[in-house]
Design a protein around this motif. Structure first.
Motif, PDB file in Angstrom:
ATOM      1  N   HIS A   1       0.509  -1.114  -0.107  1.00 27.25           N
ATOM      2  CA  HIS A   1      -0.001  -0.049  -0.035  1.00 27.25           C
ATOM      3  C   HIS A   1       0.854   1.193  -0.074  1.00 27.25           C
TER       4      HIS A   1
ATOM      5  N   MET B   1       1.575  -1.066   5.043  1.00 25.52           N
ATOM      6  CA  MET B   1       0.325  -0.717   5.813  1.00 25.52           C
ATOM      7  C   MET B   1      -0.471  -2.245   5.560  1.00 25.52           C
ATOM      8  N   ASN B   2      -1.543  -2.296   6.478  1.00 22.30           N
ATOM      9  CA  ASN B   2      -2.217  -3.454   6.201  1.00 22.30           C
ATOM     10  C   ASN B   2      -3.505  -3.148   5.588  1.00 22.30           C
TER      11      ASN B   2
ATOM     12  N   VAL C   1      -3.854   2.936   1.763  1.00 27.38           N
ATOM     13  CA  VAL C   1      -3.298   4.533   1.958  1.00 27.38           C
ATOM     14  C   VAL C   1      -3.998   5.242   0.952  1.00 27.38           C
TER      15      VAL C   1
ATOM     16  N   PHE D   1      -6.052   2.020   7.036  1.00 30.44           N
ATOM     17  CA  PHE D   1      -5.136   1.016   7.694  1.00 30.44           C
ATOM     18  C   PHE D   1      -5.274   1.063   9.363  1.00 30.44           C
TER      19      PHE D   1
ATOM     20  N   SER E   1      -2.734  -0.618  11.053  1.00 33.91           N
ATOM     21  CA  SER E   1      -1.339  -1.205  11.209  1.00 33.91           C
ATOM     22  C   SER E   1      -0.173  -0.499  10.222  1.00 33.91           C
ATOM     23  N   ALA E   2       0.954  -0.125  10.687  1.00 34.84           N
ATOM     24  CA  ALA E   2       1.943   0.389   9.837  1.00 34.84           C
ATOM     25  C   ALA E   2       3.411  -0.077  10.184  1.00 34.84           C
TER      26      ALA E   2
ATOM     27  N   HIS F   1      -5.325   4.519  11.406  1.00 30.93           N
ATOM     28  CA  HIS F   1      -5.574   5.372  10.136  1.00 30.93           C
ATOM     29  C   HIS F   1      -4.560   6.496   9.650  1.00 30.93           C
TER      30      HIS F   1
ATOM     31  N   TRP G   1       7.971   2.673  11.288  1.00 31.46           N
ATOM     32  CA  TRP G   1       6.850   3.669  11.268  1.00 31.46           C
ATOM     33  C   TRP G   1       6.190   3.670  12.814  1.00 31.46           C
TER      34      TRP G   1
END
Length: 367
Positions: free
Chosen positions: A221, A237-238, A241, A257, A259-260, A267, A276
């Motif tokens: 992403h 990211m999960n 983006v 998202f 999670s980063a 978010h 991150w």
């Protein structure tokens, strides 16, 4: 209009309440701002009669605020999907564009508009067009599908990202392409799906979106282009983006998202070459717009809390905590943010800002 599916993405989170400064842009508190006592309290205000539909993009060109979106009137006058505000009235840009405008930027002293259209100023312009202050012109033969994002990279080239896979009528360019002044070219092997956000960050171009590979390598992403190759930003990211921006030395990403880089980040998250990091407790819903204003990062979207505090669709991060901007926005959400004439400008789909009637566009600034 390709926007309705994103309204269902709003997810409620239970967040820990954090102490927060009551920022400017309040509709009722006339005290000075705690972070800068020299400034008077700021308030929300409309920009004329506003627009009759969604506002999705901003740029500043020829000392005017340019707005693009799904609207067909601005300030009560006909303005097909794009209009200019000179500080007192709205005006059209020629006969406008025949479809939604998703992105705006400035390149080669021209205003560049991109989106889901096939004509600009009455002439053929497939999804991207240039305005020179008096007339519209196409950029080559354009793209075969929607353009969602525009940016100018460090080398000065115009970059477009979106849902397209073909440029110049025949050249393969998977979801991202570069304009060299006469034709569009691909950026390596491109992505495996849509690009939704672009920004320059140091010597790199940053792209965000729905994709999970860039240049054939894993890039969840979000990815960086150095002019030759694509690379990931750690594990990415999960989920989607939607927007990227630069705040000081940090790259900021916002979207859907949670999670980063494998770290919880609701978010929104920051990256500066290291892992991150979340921005506090984050936001409880979708981030669709980012900008920097008055030395603060401003986030807009479809959330109702920031850092656990009520922040309707818009909030400010001062580097350590989140704060609301008055009572925020009443409506579906914010899609675009920018600064113009020393005020913060918000666009989206709403009917009031800070308790004041404002049709899909509003300004926040000194009284």
């Amino acid at each position: 209009m390709q926007v309705s599916r994103f309204f269902v993405f709003m997810i409620a989170f239970s967040l820990t309440i954090m102490a927060v400064i009551h920022l400017s842009c309040s509709d009722d508190d006339k005290s000075v701002t705690p972070d800068n006592p020299a400034n008077p309290e700021w308030v929300w205000s409309p920009l004329g009669a506003g627009m009759n539909e969604l506002v999705m993009a901003f740029a500043v060109y020829d000392n005017k605020l340019i707005a693009g979106g799904a609207f067909t009137t601005a300030g009560g006058i006909s303005a097909n999907h794009i209009a200019a505000w000179d500080g007192s009235v709205w005006m059209p840009l020629g006969s406008g564009i025949n479809g939604d405008v998703y992105a705006l930027t400035i390149h080669d002293n021209k205003l560049i508009a991109a989106g889901d259209f096939t004509t600009a100023g009455g002439q053929s312009a497939n999804r991207v067009a240039a305005w020179n202050g008096s007339s519209w012109s196409p950029l080559g033969s354009g793209m075969n599908d929607m353009v969602f994002a525009l940016a100018v990279e460090f080398s000065g080239k115009l970059i477009a990202g979106g849902r397209f896979t073909v440029v110049n009528g025949a050249t393969t360019a998977k979801y991202i392409a570069s304009w060299n002044g006469s034709s569009w070219t691909n950026l390596g092997a491109g992505m495996d799906y849509e690009v939704r956000a672009l920004t320059a960050y140091g010597p790199n171009l940053i792209a965000g979106g729905w994709f999970t590979t860039a240049g054939g390598v894993s890039a969840n992403h979000i990815a960086a282009w150095n002019g030759y190759d694509w690379s990931s930003l750690m594990t990415g990211m999960n989920n989607l983006v939607w927007e990227v921006a630069v705040n000081g030395n940090d790259l900021i990403a916002g979207g859907w998202f949670d999670s980063a880089g494998g770290v919880s980040a609701n978010h929104i998250a920051a990256w500066n070459g290291q892992p991150w990091v979340p921005l506090g407790a984050g936001l409880n819903g979708y981030v669709a717009a980012l900008t920097v204003f008055d030395s603060m990062l401003i986030a807009g979207g479809f959330f109702t809390t920031a850092g656990g505090v009520n922040s309707n669709k818009i909030a400010a991060w001062d580097g350590s905590s989140w704060a609301p901007l008055g009572t925020g926005i009443s409506g579906q959400g914010i899609w675009a943010l920018t600064a113009f004439d020393n005020r913060l400008i918000a666009g989206g789909l709403f009917d009031s800002a800070g308790g004041v009637a404002a049709q899909n566009i509003a300004a926040c600034g000194p009284q």
